[in-house]
Design a protein around this motif. Structure first.
Motif, PDB file in Angstrom:
ATOM      1  N   ALA A 259      42.209  37.712  11.906  1.00  0.00           N
ATOM      2  CA  ALA A 259      42.599  37.979  10.840  1.00  0.00           C
ATOM      3  C   ALA A 259      43.360  38.885   9.798  1.00  0.00           C
ATOM      4  O   ALA A 259      44.303  38.587   9.005  1.00  0.00           O
TER       5      ALA A 259
ATOM      6  N   ASP B   8      41.541  49.933  10.714  1.00  0.00           N
ATOM      7  CA  ASP B   8      40.779  49.696  11.863  1.00  0.00           C
ATOM      8  C   ASP B   8      40.876  50.964  12.356  1.00  0.00           C
ATOM      9  O   ASP B   8      40.979  51.897  12.464  1.00  0.00           O
TER      10      ASP B   8
ATOM     11  N   TYR C 211      44.614  40.309  20.076  1.00  0.00           N
ATOM     12  CA  TYR C 211      44.887  41.241  19.174  1.00  0.00           C
ATOM     13  C   TYR C 211      46.735  42.072  19.978  1.00  0.00           C
ATOM     14  O   TYR C 211      47.061  42.480  18.758  1.00  0.00           O
TER      15      TYR C 211
ATOM     16  N   ALA D 283      38.459  32.438  16.214  1.00  0.00           N
ATOM     17  CA  ALA D 283      39.266  33.233  16.480  1.00  0.00           C
ATOM     18  C   ALA D 283      40.287  32.082  15.529  1.00  0.00           C
ATOM     19  O   ALA D 283      42.022  32.549  14.363  1.00  0.00           O
TER      20      ALA D 283
ATOM     21  N   ARG E 162      48.480  42.343  16.194  1.00  0.00           N
ATOM     22  CA  ARG E 162      48.105  44.029  15.879  1.00  0.00           C
ATOM     23  C   ARG E 162      50.291  44.042  15.986  1.00  0.00           C
ATOM     24  O   ARG E 162      50.138  44.668  15.194  1.00  0.00           O
TER      25      ARG E 162
ATOM     26  N   ASP F 137      35.585  35.861  10.733  1.00  0.00           N
ATOM     27  CA  ASP F 137      34.243  36.306  10.634  1.00  0.00           C
ATOM     28  C   ASP F 137      33.580  36.935   9.787  1.00  0.00           C
ATOM     29  O   ASP F 137      32.314  36.729   9.284  1.00  0.00           O
TER      30      ASP F 137
ATOM     31  N   TRP G 239      41.244  38.072  25.201  1.00  0.00           N
ATOM     32  CA  TRP G 239      41.007  38.321  23.531  1.00  0.00           C
ATOM     33  C   TRP G 239      42.052  38.885  23.511  1.00  0.00           C
ATOM     34  O   TRP G 239      42.581  39.641  22.955  1.00  0.00           O
TER      35      TRP G 239
ATOM     36  N   ASN H 156      40.238  30.784  23.662  1.00  0.00           N
ATOM     37  CA  ASN H 156      40.734  29.598  23.628  1.00  0.00           C
ATOM     38  C   ASN H 156      40.578  29.177  22.060  1.00  0.00           C
ATOM     39  O   ASN H 156      39.543  29.511  21.410  1.00  0.00           O
TER      40      ASN H 156
HETATM   41  C1  LIG Z   1      32.172  35.654  23.269  1.00  0.00           C
HETATM   42  C2  LIG Z   1      32.634  35.530  22.477  1.00  0.00           C
HETATM   43  C3  LIG Z   1      33.586  34.574  22.379  1.00  0.00           C
HETATM   44  C4  LIG Z   1      34.496  33.660  21.604  1.00  0.00           C
HETATM   45  N1  LIG Z   1      35.324  32.310  22.017  1.00  0.00           N
HETATM   46  C5  LIG Z   1      36.092  32.114  21.417  1.00  0.00           C
HETATM   47  C6  LIG Z   1      36.635  31.112  22.194  1.00  0.00           C
HETATM   48  O1  LIG Z   1      36.887  31.272  22.499  1.00  0.00           O
HETATM   49  N2  LIG Z   1      37.890  30.823  20.454  1.00  0.00           N
HETATM   50  C7  LIG Z   1      37.761  30.877  19.046  1.00  0.00           C
HETATM   51  O2  LIG Z   1      38.768  30.827  18.199  1.00  0.00           O
HETATM   52  N3  LIG Z   1      36.973  31.924  18.501  1.00  0.00           N
HETATM   53  C8  LIG Z   1      36.226  32.689  19.181  1.00  0.00           C
HETATM   54  N4  LIG Z   1      35.241  33.568  19.186  1.00  0.00           N
HETATM   55  C9  LIG Z   1      34.914  33.754  18.163  1.00  0.00           C
HETATM   56  C10 LIG Z   1      36.079  34.986  17.559  1.00  0.00           C
HETATM   57  O3  LIG Z   1      36.211  36.279  18.414  1.00  0.00           O
HETATM   58  C11 LIG Z   1      35.956  35.177  16.689  1.00  0.00           C
HETATM   59  O4  LIG Z   1      35.774  34.546  15.466  1.00  0.00           O
HETATM   60  C12 LIG Z   1      37.279  36.327  15.421  1.00  0.00           C
HETATM   61  O5  LIG Z   1      37.749  37.548  16.801  1.00  0.00           O
HETATM   62  C13 LIG Z   1      36.973  36.848  14.093  1.00  0.00           C
HETATM   63  O6  LIG Z   1      38.285  36.754  14.075  1.00  0.00           O
HETATM   64  P1  LIG Z   1      37.905  38.271  12.787  1.00  0.00           P
HETATM   65  O7  LIG Z   1      39.346  38.843  12.282  1.00  0.00           O
HETATM   66  O8  LIG Z   1      37.764  38.222  11.401  1.00  0.00           O
HETATM   67  O9  LIG Z   1      37.507  39.882  13.449  1.00  0.00           O
HETATM   68  P2  LIG Z   1      37.416  40.544  14.381  1.00  0.00           P
HETATM   69  O10 LIG Z   1      38.842  39.606  15.411  1.00  0.00           O
HETATM   70  O11 LIG Z   1      36.797  40.505  14.319  1.00  0.00           O
HETATM   71  O12 LIG Z   1      38.154  41.522  13.974  1.00  0.00           O
HETATM   72  C14 LIG Z   1      37.669  42.508  13.613  1.00  0.00           C
HETATM   73  C15 LIG Z   1      38.118  44.284  12.874  1.00  0.00           C
HETATM   74  O13 LIG Z   1      37.593  44.879  12.321  1.00  0.00           O
HETATM   75  C16 LIG Z   1      37.260  46.637  12.789  1.00  0.00           C
HETATM   76  N5  LIG Z   1      36.577  47.231  12.292  1.00  0.00           N
HETATM   77  C17 LIG Z   1      34.742  46.432  12.275  1.00  0.00           C
HETATM   78  N6  LIG Z   1      34.743  47.347  11.367  1.00  0.00           N
HETATM   79  C18 LIG Z   1      35.329  48.022  10.745  1.00  0.00           C
HETATM   80  C19 LIG Z   1      34.798  48.472   9.582  1.00  0.00           C
HETATM   81  N7  LIG Z   1      33.250  49.729   9.347  1.00  0.00           N
HETATM   82  N8  LIG Z   1      35.699  50.372   9.483  1.00  0.00           N
HETATM   83  C20 LIG Z   1      37.048  49.773   9.805  1.00  0.00           C
HETATM   84  N9  LIG Z   1      37.444  47.887  10.999  1.00  0.00           N
HETATM   85  C21 LIG Z   1      36.089  47.864  11.223  1.00  0.00           C
HETATM   86  C22 LIG Z   1      37.264  45.758  14.353  1.00  0.00           C
HETATM   87  O14 LIG Z   1      38.033  47.169  14.950  1.00  0.00           O
HETATM   88  C23 LIG Z   1      38.555  44.864  13.736  1.00  0.00           C
HETATM   89  O15 LIG Z   1      39.939  44.683  14.606  1.00  0.00           O
HETATM   90  C24 LIG Z   1      34.475  33.518  20.808  1.00  0.00           C
HETATM   91  C25 LIG Z   1      33.481  35.136  20.143  1.00  0.00           C
HETATM   92  C26 LIG Z   1      32.892  35.570  20.718  1.00  0.00           C
HETATM   93  C27 LIG Z   1      31.885  36.738  20.756  1.00  0.00           C
END
Ligand SMILES: Cc1cc2nc3c(=O)[nH]c(=O)nc-3n(C[C@H](O)[C@H](O)[C@H](O)COP(=O)(O)OP(=O)(O)OC[C@H]3O[C@@H](n4cnc5c(N)ncnc54)[C@H](O)[C@@H]3O)c2cc1C
Length: 415
Positions: free
Chosen positions: A11, A31, A108, A313, A112, A300, A104, A46
Motif C-alpha cells: 500500500a 521503511d 515488492y 495484497a 518499490r 494490513d 512476494w 496471487n
Molecule cells: C502467508 C501469507 C500469504 C498471503 N497470500 C496472499 C495472496 O496470495 N494474495 C494477496 O493478495 N495477499 C496475500 N497475503 C496478504 C498480503 O501479503 C498482505 O495483505 C499485504 O502484504 C499487505 O500489504 P501492506 O502494504 O499493508 O503491508 P506489507 O506489505 O506487510 O508492508 C509493510 C511495510 O512496512 C514496513 N514496516 C513495518 N513496520 C515498520 C516500522 N515500525 N517502521 C518502518 N517500516 C515498517 C515493512 O518493512 C514493510 O515494507 C498473504 C499474507 C500471508 C502472511
C-alpha cells in the motif's frame, strides 16, 4: 502539505507513486528494511484482477511492471483428493483481465522501484510526538553519522500507516487491537524449481475433508504450496505434531483413490515439512482514520483480512491507488474512508464467507468441503466474485470534495 508514509510495502509504495510530484505536496517515506531487502521473499502471492484494474486505470506503468514480473492467474479450479473436479473458473469470464501470480519479493521490487529516491531505508518507527503546530512527528530509529540512533524528520500534516499487519503507527495512534482467530492453521512453502511434468499449473485447490492444499506455478520454474488445517478451537495453537511430516501425510491422504496432483502435492509437502512456515487464519478490525484525521491507515495496518480470496495484497493495492487519487484531488483521510470502507467491509465479509470450507466442523459458519465448493459454482457466489473483480473506480469517479482545489493548497505550514 507534508505527507509521511511509514512502511513502503504494497500500500505504501503504491500511494507514494500516486502522490509523487503532486503540486503542494512534500512527500517522505520510511521503511525499516534496507534498500533492496525483500521480506517474505520465500512466498508466492496471487493478486486479484481488481488490483490489476486499479493499476491499469490509475498507474499504467506499474500495471505493466507487475504483469512483466508475474504469470497470469487466469483459472481457479477446486477438486476433492480423489480428483473429482467441483469448480473450474476462467477468471476472464467474470473479470476484465486475469489476476497475477508471482513471488512476494518480485511484487515488492516492482512496486518499490519508482519510489526508491523518496524512501529513507533502514528506519523503523518507534514513537510519535507533536510539534508546536499540532503536526505529528514520527520518531524513527535509523543509521546516522554516529551509528544507529533516533531521529525526527519534522512535523507532518498527514502520516500514513503502511506498516502492515503489526503496524506500530496503528498501535501508537489507537492502542493495541485484538486479532480475531478462526481456528485454522495455514502452512506455506516455496519450491524454487519443480519439474515441467509436475501435475500443477494455474491456481488450484484440493480438499481432503476440510484440510486443503492450494498450489500454483510461479515465474522461473518455482511453485507455491499452501496448506490449510482446521484446529480444535478458534484460539488453539499450532502443535509440533501438526507440523510434522507424518501428520501431514495422514492429513492429505484419503482412504480410497488419490489423484496424481494431490499425491504429488502431499509428497512435496511431506518432503519439505521442515521448511514450511506456519500462521493462523486471523483478521483485525477495520480502522481507517486516527488522531483527528492526522493518521490514515492503509492495507494490513487498516484491515488485515483472512487470505481466502487472495485479497490482502490486492486490497492494499486498491487502497494505495484510491487513497492517492483522493489525496491528489485535495481530499483528506475522512474522504478516503468514505470511498474505501464500505467496499473493504464487503470484501472482508466475502472472504470470510468463502472460508466456510476451511473452518473446523464446530465453527458456526463451517460447511463440508464438497457442498461448500459446489455452492461456489452457483450464481450467487459468481455474482459476488464479479463484483469483487470489477468494482474499482477509475480516476474520473474519484471526485474532489466541495471547495477543494485540484491539489493541495500551498501549505501554510512548512516543516
Ligand atoms: C502467508 C501469507 C500469504 C498471503 N497470500 C496472499 C495472496 O496470495 N494474495 C494477496 O493478495 N495477499 C496475500 N497475503 C496478504 C498480503 O501479503 C498482505 O495483505 C499485504 O502484504 C499487505 O500489504 P501492506 O502494504 O499493508 O503491508 P506489507 O506489505 O506487510 O508492508 C509493510 C511495510 O512496512 C514496513 N514496516 C513495518 N513496520 C515498520 C516500522 N515500525 N517502521 C518502518 N517500516 C515498517 C515493512 O518493512 C514493510 O515494507 C498473504 C499474507 C500471508 C502472511
Amino acid at each position: 502539505m507534508r505527507i509521511g508514509i511509514i512502511g513502503t510495502g504494497v500500500a505504501g509504495s503504491v500511494l507514494a507513486e500516486m502522490l509523487a510530484g503532486t503540486p503542494g505536496v512534500t512527500l517522505r517515506a520510511f521503511d525499516r528494511l534496507a534498500a533492496g531487502e525483500e521480506a517474505e521473499s520465500g512466498t508466492g502471492l496471487n493478486v486479484g484482477p481488481n488490483a490489476m484494474k486499479a493499476l491499469r486505470l490509475h498507474l499504467p506503468a506499474r500495471h505493466a511492471a507487475v504483469r512483466a514480473a508475474s504469470l497470469p492467474w487466469a483459472r481457479w479450479s477446486i477438486e476433492m483428493a480423489d480428483g473429482e473436479r467441483l469448480f473450474d473458473l476462467d477468471l476472464r469470464d467474470l473479470a476484465e483481465e486475469p489476476g497475477i501470480r508471482l513471488r512476494w519479493s518480485a511484487l515488492y521490487a516492482a512496486l518499490r522501484a519508482p519510489i526508491a529516491r523518496l524512501t529513507r531505508h533502514s528506519t523503523t518507527l518507534e514513537a510519535l510526538e507533536e510539534d508546536a503546530q499540532g503536526r505529528l512527528v514520527p520518531v524513527l530509529r535509523g543509521p546516522g553519522r554516529h551509528g544507529m540512533g533516533l531521529f525526527r524528520p519534522g512535523g507532518f500534516d498527514l502520516l500514513v500507516a503502511g506498516d502492515g499487519r503489526y503496524s506500530r503507527l496503528r498501535e501508537l495512534a489507537l492502542g493495541a487491537s485484538p486479532s480475531r482467530l478462526h481456528g485454522v492453521a495455514m502452512s506455506r512453502l516455496l519450491l524454487p524449481q519443480i519439474p515441467d511434468t509436475a501435475p500443477i499449473d494455474d491456481y488450484g485447490q484440493w480438499f481432503h475433508g476440510n484440510a486443503r492444499l492450494l498450489a500454483y506455478r510461479l515465474p522461473g520454474g518455482a511453485a507455491y504450496i499452501a496448506g490449510s488445517v482446521p484446529l480444535d478451537t478458534p484460539e488453539a495453537e499450532i502443535s509440533a505434531e501438526m507440523r510434522s511430516a507424518a501428520y501431514q501425510h495422514a492429513l492429505y491422504t484419503p482412504n480410497g483413490a488419490i489423484s496424481p496432483a494431490m499425491a504429488w502435492l502431499r509428497d512435496a509437502v511431506v518432503a519439505n515439512a521442515h521448511r514450511q512456515h506456519w500462521a493462523r487464519l486471523q483478521e483485525s478490525p477495520l480502522e481507517r482514520v486516527a488522531l483527528g484525521g492526522r493518521v490514515l491507515l492503509l492495507g494490513d495496518a487498516a484491515h488485515a483480512m483472512v487470505p481466502t480470496l487472495g485479497q490482502g495484497a490486492t486490497q492494499a493495492i486498491e487502497d494505495g491507488v484510491l487513497a492517492g487519487a483522493v489525496l491528489r484531488r485535495g481530499g483528506d483521510a475522512h474522504a478516503v474512508a468514505r470511498l474505501r470502507d464500505a467496499r473493504v467491509d464487503w470484501v472482508r465479509q466475502f472472504s470470510l464467507d468463502a472460508s466456510d470450507t476451511l473452518l473446523p466442523r464446530a465453527h458456526p459458519g463451517a460447511a463440508p468441503a464438497r457442498a461448500g465448493t459446489l455452492a461456489k459454482a452457483g450464481p450467487d457466489f459468481l455474482a459476488r466474485l464479479r463484483r469483487l473483480y470489477t468494482d474499482v473506480p477509475g480516476p474520473e469517479a474519484v471526485t474532489a470534495p466541495p471547495h477543494a482545489q485540484t491539489a493541495f493548497p500551498a501549505a501554510k505550514r512548512t516543516g
